[in-house]
Design a protein around this motif. Structure first.
Motif, short mmCIF file in Angstrom:
data_model
loop_
_atom_site.label_atom_id
_atom_site.label_comp_id
_atom_site.label_asym_id
_atom_site.label_seq_id
_atom_site.Cartn_x
_atom_site.Cartn_y
_atom_site.Cartn_z
N UNK A 122 0.81 -1.23 0.00
CA UNK A 122 0.00 0.00 0.00
C UNK A 122 0.83 1.28 0.00
N UNK A 123 2.07 1.20 0.48
CA UNK A 123 2.93 2.39 0.53
C UNK A 123 3.88 2.48 -0.66
N UNK A 124 3.72 1.61 -1.64
CA UNK A 124 4.60 1.59 -2.81
C UNK A 124 4.15 2.66 -3.80
N UNK A 125 4.97 3.70 -3.96
CA UNK A 125 4.63 4.79 -4.89
C UNK A 125 5.72 5.07 -5.92
N UNK A 126 6.81 4.30 -5.91
CA UNK A 126 7.89 4.63 -6.84
C UNK A 126 8.60 3.44 -7.45
N UNK A 127 8.04 2.25 -7.32
CA UNK A 127 8.69 1.07 -7.92
C UNK A 127 8.55 1.13 -9.44
N UNK A 128 9.25 0.20 -10.11
CA UNK A 128 9.21 0.17 -11.56
C UNK A 128 7.80 -0.13 -12.07
N UNK A 129 7.07 -1.00 -11.38
CA UNK A 129 5.73 -1.34 -11.82
C UNK A 129 4.80 -0.13 -11.72
N UNK A 130 4.93 0.65 -10.65
CA UNK A 130 4.08 1.83 -10.47
C UNK A 130 4.40 2.87 -11.54
N UNK A 131 5.68 3.07 -11.83
CA UNK A 131 6.05 4.02 -12.88
C UNK A 131 5.51 3.60 -14.24
N UNK A 132 5.55 2.29 -14.52
CA UNK A 132 5.02 1.79 -15.80
C UNK A 132 3.52 2.00 -15.87
N UNK A 133 2.81 1.79 -14.76
CA UNK A 133 1.35 1.99 -14.75
C UNK A 133 1.00 3.46 -14.98
N UNK A 134 1.72 4.37 -14.36
CA UNK A 134 1.45 5.79 -14.55
C UNK A 134 1.74 6.22 -15.99
N UNK A 135 2.84 5.73 -16.55
CA UNK A 135 3.15 6.05 -17.95
C UNK A 135 2.12 5.46 -18.90
N UNK A 136 1.60 4.28 -18.57
CA UNK A 136 0.59 3.66 -19.43
C UNK A 136 -0.68 4.50 -19.48
N UNK A 137 -1.12 5.02 -18.34
CA UNK A 137 -2.31 5.89 -18.32
C UNK A 137 -2.07 7.15 -19.15
N UNK A 138 -0.90 7.74 -19.05
CA UNK A 138 -0.60 8.95 -19.83
C UNK A 138 -0.55 8.64 -21.32
N UNK A 139 0.07 7.52 -21.69
CA UNK A 139 0.18 7.17 -23.10
C UNK A 139 -1.19 6.93 -23.73
N UNK A 140 -2.07 6.24 -23.01
CA UNK A 140 -3.41 5.98 -23.55
C UNK A 140 -4.22 7.27 -23.67
N UNK A 141 -4.01 8.20 -22.76
CA UNK A 141 -4.69 9.50 -22.87
C UNK A 141 -4.19 10.26 -24.09
N UNK A 142 -2.87 10.24 -24.33
CA UNK A 142 -2.32 10.89 -25.51
C UNK A 142 -2.83 10.24 -26.80
N UNK A 143 -2.92 8.92 -26.82
CA UNK A 143 -3.41 8.23 -28.01
C UNK A 143 -4.86 8.62 -28.32
N UNK A 144 -5.68 8.69 -27.30
CA UNK A 144 -7.07 9.10 -27.50
C UNK A 144 -7.15 10.54 -28.01
N UNK A 145 -6.29 11.41 -27.50
CA UNK A 145 -6.29 12.80 -27.96
C UNK A 145 -5.82 12.91 -29.41
N UNK A 146 -4.81 12.13 -29.78
CA UNK A 146 -4.27 12.21 -31.14
C UNK A 146 -5.20 11.58 -32.17
N UNK A 147 -6.09 10.70 -31.77
CA UNK A 147 -7.09 10.20 -32.71
C UNK A 147 -8.05 11.30 -33.14
#
Length: 257
Positions: A122-147
């Motif tokens: 519950x206190x994990x906010x900076x591991x590699x998996x968390x960073x990948x999840x945050x980047x994934x949300x940003x990438x999908x938002x950018x893809x939707x905007x660019x469509x």
């Protein structure tokens, strides 16, 4: 030209017999020729031309969004854990829900959901998996905007930068912790493709440079050979001395007093 058309209309009215019928024919001819001033009775040909000249509005396509699975009754991120929200009326609760939220607030909720799937604690906010999840949300938002806006080069550049960052994190995670890498790709629905093998065109210049580098490396190894031999001899002498000390200690412990 206007006077000629007016006279022609009067002549036609006189030939028809005059009266109300003549006035009606003249009025109809005048309306057909566009002689009536005032825009209320404009020519049908002009009306068709005006309709033809109007810009055609294309219907916007409805692209699928990664935020469609969020229920509209869910509360916003800032009000989800507030205990007083349960005692408010329906109007206030509706204002604090995702039904009245903007795109940024919905992306926050989606990012939190993706992070909860892969975080280690519950206190994990900076591991590699968390960073990948945050980047994934940003990438999908950018893809939707660019469509919807394919000419937005600034956001396309930001999306490509985030994609490169996520590739590096996934490659490191795949090399170090393969089980966590597989679980992360499965939970976030990421299709990871291996980078292409490095291939270089063989030229005469490249072959000559490679041969020269190999020659320099061998010469450097020859110069370092005496020093390395001396180090090996010192290591062996230390190992022999250590082994002799261990033997003496064992013999001293085994002899009766």
């Amino acid at each position: 030209m206007l006077a000629l058309r007016t006279a022609l209309g009067r002549c036609l009215a006189g030939l028809a017999g005059g009266g109300a019928a003549a006035r009606g024919i003249a009025g109809g001819r005048a309306a057909a020729w566009g002689l009536v001033r005032g825009g209320a009775a404009s020519s049908p040909f002009i009306q068709r031309a005006r309709c033809y000249a109007r810009p055609v509005r294309r219907k916007k396509k409805d692209f699928p969004s990664h935020l469609d699975d969020l229920p509209p009754t869910m509360l916003k991120k800032d009000y989800a854990n507030v205990p007083i929200v349960n005692s408010v009326d329906d109007v206030v609760r509706r204002l604090l829900s995702l039904e009245m939220a903007n795109q940024k607030e919905k992306v926050k909720i989606k990012t939190q959901q993706l992070v909860e799937k892969v975080r280690r604690s519950p206190n994990d906010n900076g591991s590699f998996e968390v960073q990948i999840a945050m980047l994934t949300a940003k990438i999908r938002t950018y893809e939707e905007h660019l469509q919807k806006h394919p000419k937005d080069k600034n956001n396309r550049r930001r999306m490509l930068m985030d994609v490169d960052r996520r590739k590096k994190l996934l490659a490191y995670l795949r090399r170090v912790r393969y089980d966590i890498f597989e679980n992360t790709c499965k939970q976030l629905n990421i299709q990871y493709t291996l980078p292409p093998a490095y291939s270089r065109r063989i030229t005469k210049r490249w072959l000559a440079k490679k041969a020269f580098c190999i020659k320099v490396f061998k010469e450097a190894q020859k110069l370092k050979a005496p020093e390395r031999l001396k180090q090996r001899q010192e290591w062996r002498a230390r190992a022999r001395a250590r082994a002799e000390k261990q033997k003496e200690a064992q013999q001293s412990e085994g002899t009766p007093v």
